[in-house]
Design an enzyme around this catalytic site. Structure first.
Site, PDB file in Angstrom:
ATOM      1  N   LYS A 153       0.860  -1.200   0.000  1.00  0.00           N
ATOM      2  CA  LYS A 153       0.000   0.000   0.000  1.00  0.00           C
ATOM      3  C   LYS A 153       0.873   1.218   0.000  1.00  0.00           C
ATOM      4  O   LYS A 153       1.912   1.186   0.652  1.00  0.00           O
ATOM      5  CB  LYS A 153      -0.912   0.004   1.234  1.00  0.00           C
ATOM      6  N   LYS A 179       0.301  -9.874  -2.278  1.00  0.00           N
ATOM      7  CA  LYS A 179      -0.824  -9.826  -3.213  1.00  0.00           C
ATOM      8  C   LYS A 179      -0.833  -8.506  -3.969  1.00  0.00           C
ATOM      9  O   LYS A 179      -0.561  -7.460  -3.389  1.00  0.00           O
ATOM     10  CB  LYS A 179      -2.134  -9.993  -2.429  1.00  0.00           C
ATOM     11  N   ASP A 181      -2.882  -5.472  -5.779  1.00  0.00           N
ATOM     12  CA  ASP A 181      -4.213  -4.924  -5.546  1.00  0.00           C
ATOM     13  C   ASP A 181      -5.058  -5.132  -6.792  1.00  0.00           C
ATOM     14  O   ASP A 181      -4.543  -5.382  -7.878  1.00  0.00           O
ATOM     15  CB  ASP A 181      -4.141  -3.459  -5.106  1.00  0.00           C
ATOM     16  N   LYS A 311     -13.140  -2.918   7.322  1.00  0.00           N
ATOM     17  CA  LYS A 311     -13.594  -1.633   6.792  1.00  0.00           C
ATOM     18  C   LYS A 311     -14.768  -1.727   5.819  1.00  0.00           C
ATOM     19  O   LYS A 311     -15.310  -0.717   5.406  1.00  0.00           O
ATOM     20  CB  LYS A 311     -12.419  -0.931   6.106  1.00  0.00           C
TER      21      LYS A 311
HETATM   22  C1  CAP Z   1      -7.464  -4.681   1.479  1.00  0.00           C
HETATM   23  C2  CAP Z   1      -7.734  -4.556   0.006  1.00  0.00           C
HETATM   24  C3  CAP Z   1      -8.806  -5.471  -0.579  1.00  0.00           C
HETATM   25  C4  CAP Z   1     -10.132  -5.420   0.086  1.00  0.00           C
HETATM   26  C5  CAP Z   1     -11.238  -6.021  -0.752  1.00  0.00           C
HETATM   27  C6  CAP Z   1      -8.107  -3.144  -0.306  1.00  0.00           C
HETATM   28  O1  CAP Z   1      -6.564  -3.751   1.951  1.00  0.00           O
HETATM   29  O2  CAP Z   1      -6.591  -4.855  -0.704  1.00  0.00           O
HETATM   30  O3  CAP Z   1      -8.962  -5.145  -1.925  1.00  0.00           O
HETATM   31  O4  CAP Z   1     -10.021  -6.116   1.270  1.00  0.00           O
HETATM   32  O5  CAP Z   1     -12.332  -6.236  -0.005  1.00  0.00           O
HETATM   33  O6  CAP Z   1      -7.659  -2.609  -1.308  1.00  0.00           O
HETATM   34  O7  CAP Z   1      -8.870  -2.540   0.428  1.00  0.00           O
HETATM   35  P1  CAP Z   1      -6.485  -3.346   3.512  1.00  0.00           P
HETATM   36  P2  CAP Z   1     -13.025  -7.670   0.137  1.00  0.00           P
HETATM   37  O8  CAP Z   1      -6.078  -4.586   4.264  1.00  0.00           O
HETATM   38  O9  CAP Z   1      -5.413  -2.286   3.579  1.00  0.00           O
HETATM   39  O10 CAP Z   1      -7.809  -2.854   3.928  1.00  0.00           O
HETATM   40  O11 CAP Z   1     -11.989  -8.622   0.578  1.00  0.00           O
HETATM   41  O12 CAP Z   1     -14.062  -7.451   1.154  1.00  0.00           O
HETATM   42  O13 CAP Z   1     -13.567  -7.963  -1.211  1.00  0.00           O
HETATM   43 MG    MG Z   2      -7.469  -4.320  -2.675  1.00  0.00          MG
END
Ligand code: CAP
Ligand code: MG
Length: 431
Positions: A153, A179, A181, A311
């Site tokens: 991030k 992973k 994004d 979140k």
């Molecule tokens: C998490 C994440 C995932 C979300 C997707 C993001 O990052 O990489 O894409 O979790 O949601 O970009 O927000 P954080 P879900 O750990 O920094 O929040 O798994 O509910 O589909």
């Molecule tokens: Mg993500």
């Protein structure tokens, strides 16, 4: 006066679904001036053989292809679809029926596809996941604990080199996976092939230094032929996984890639970006649990299921129904949420818990999911006061503590990284 429509012919409350019927559970709300029977008749009609008016020609044998409403319970309706309506092994065609025109009917104020019970005779045309949870555990040499991963991030913007370096720190902190994004594929500033090359070197280094298996969910999402090229490149560089944004890519393309990746021995991490556009409104669209079910049937290795504490929206009941759908070989019917499902020989898939997690929330996530899951903690490691590696360590310590049945506070007494994480976030639930 001549009869104008024949929606009522799609209702038979005495009908008992046969073992080859595909049964769908919908939540529905009729529009003003429409009775419940008029509404459900239209759902069954438009999703199977009907049209808005009676017809001059209707060969009697076609009666056998009509869907039948056989149960209405409050605002929930169950519809049975004869197997012959559905092309074997074609999920796109199924969705065009049970999740197609019906969502736009004026006679309905709201409509939600809650779940589908697939008969064995439908399932047998699908392969399901190539690996299954056990084979993945063996492959990664992680026998009991949840698997762990993180996205660098900010989510997009790093160069391939910066990205790979953060990945290395993530692995060195004890995580199994790095992973991509969902919106990172191959950009001018972070080329897919360059990223893979650089990460391969650092994966080998991290594996040597730690003695553990390390891998990554590198996002191959693109036009299907291009996805194949990217999957080949991953396999050539010794990766065991790829990642696909399965909702935006679409079921047919995921099907093609399931077989292609299976031949390469690649597992598929399925990100669900865009799901909330149709599963967030509890009265309309479709449930994530059904999306997860389709994806297990097609054969992804794992798919995002939510956290209930992080979140993003999704409560505990919903998250658990997704996890059960993915992991169990037989799923019991539950309230107006889940239909019975016998998975036969289809292997299991991991639920992935992600979105706003940090070490302080690990016990809550493990309380909901148990150990058979993938936990992604991204912001929650890179935001650690001492950086990514310390953040990953803190998360691994939180997992250890939870598995040992001790509190994080107790564990933090001898584990400085966890203590620092707790000092920053405590057990905070992001909004
Ligand atoms: C998490 C994440 C995932 C979300 C997707 C993001 O990052 O990489 O894409 O979790 O949601 O970009 O927000 P954080 P879900 O750990 O920094 O929040 O798994 O509910 O589909
Ligand atoms: Mg993500």
């Amino acid at each position: 006066m001549a009869k104008i429509d024949w929606y009522d012919e799609f209702i038979d409350f005495n009908y008992k679904p046969s073992k080859d019927d595909l049964v769908v559970l919908f939540y529905f709300e009729p529009a003003e001036g429409i009775t419940k029977n008029e509404a459900v008749g239209r759902i069954a009609s438009e999703s199977s053989t009907g049209t808005w008016t009676t017809l001059f020609t209707l060969p009697p044998r076609m009666k056998k292809l009509m869907a039948i409403v056989f149960e209405v319970n409050g605002n929930f309706v169950k519809v049975a679809y004869p197997l012959d309506l559905w092309e074997p092994g074609n999920p796109a065609q199924l969705l065009s029926g049970i999740a197609g025109n019906i969502f736009g009917m004026k006679a309905l104020k709201n409509l939600r596809l809650v779940d589908v019970s697939f008969p064995k005779s439908y399932i047998k045309h699908f392969k399901g996941p190539h690996h299954g949870m056990q084979a993945i555990r063996k492959m990664m040499k992680v026998s009991k604990r949840p698997l762990t991963g993180a996205v660098p991030k900010p989510k997009i913007g790093f160069s391939a080199k910066e990205h790979a370096d953060i990945g290395f720190e993530t692995w060195m902190g004890g995580f199994d996976f790095v992973k991509d994004d969902e919106n990172l594929t191959s950009t001018s500033f972070n080329d897919f092939f360059e990223r893979v090359r650089l990460m391969t070197k650092l994966r080998e280094k991290a594996e040597k230094l730690t003695g553990d298996k390390k891998d990554a969910y590198i996002n191959i999402t693109a036009e299907t032929e291009e996805m194949k090229r990217r999957a080949d490149f991953l396999a050539d560089h010794g990766w065991r996984y790829c990642m696909i944004d399965v909702v935006v890519a679409g079921t047919s393309s995921v099907q093609t890639m399931r077989d292609y990746c299976s031949d390469l021995g690649l597992a598929i991490h399925a990100h669900r970006a865009m799901h909330a556009s149709f599963d967030r409104n509890p009265k309309h669209g479709m449930t994530m649990q059904f999306v997860a079910k389709m994806m297990r049937l097609i054969g992804v290795t794992q798919i995002h299921a939510g956290t209930a504490v992080g979140k993003l929206v999704g409560n505990k009941e919903e998250v658990l129904s997704i996890a059960d759908t993915l992991r169990k070989s037989y799923v019991k019917p539950y309230k107006n949420l889940v239909l019975e499902q016998d998975w036969g020989n289809i292997k299991s898939a991991f639920p992935v818990s992600s979105g706003g997690l940090h070490p302080g929330l690990v016990p809550n996530v493990m309380d909901i999911f148990g150990n058979d899951c993938v936990i992604l903690v991204s912001g929650g490691i890179h935001g650690h006061p001492k950086g990514t590696r310390a953040g990953a360590k803190a998360t691994m310590q939180a997992i250890e503590a939870t598995m040992d049945g001790i509190t994080l506070e107790e564990k933090a007494k001898k584990n400085v990284e966890l203590a620092q994480a707790l000092e920053k976030w405590g057990h905070y639930r992001p909004k």
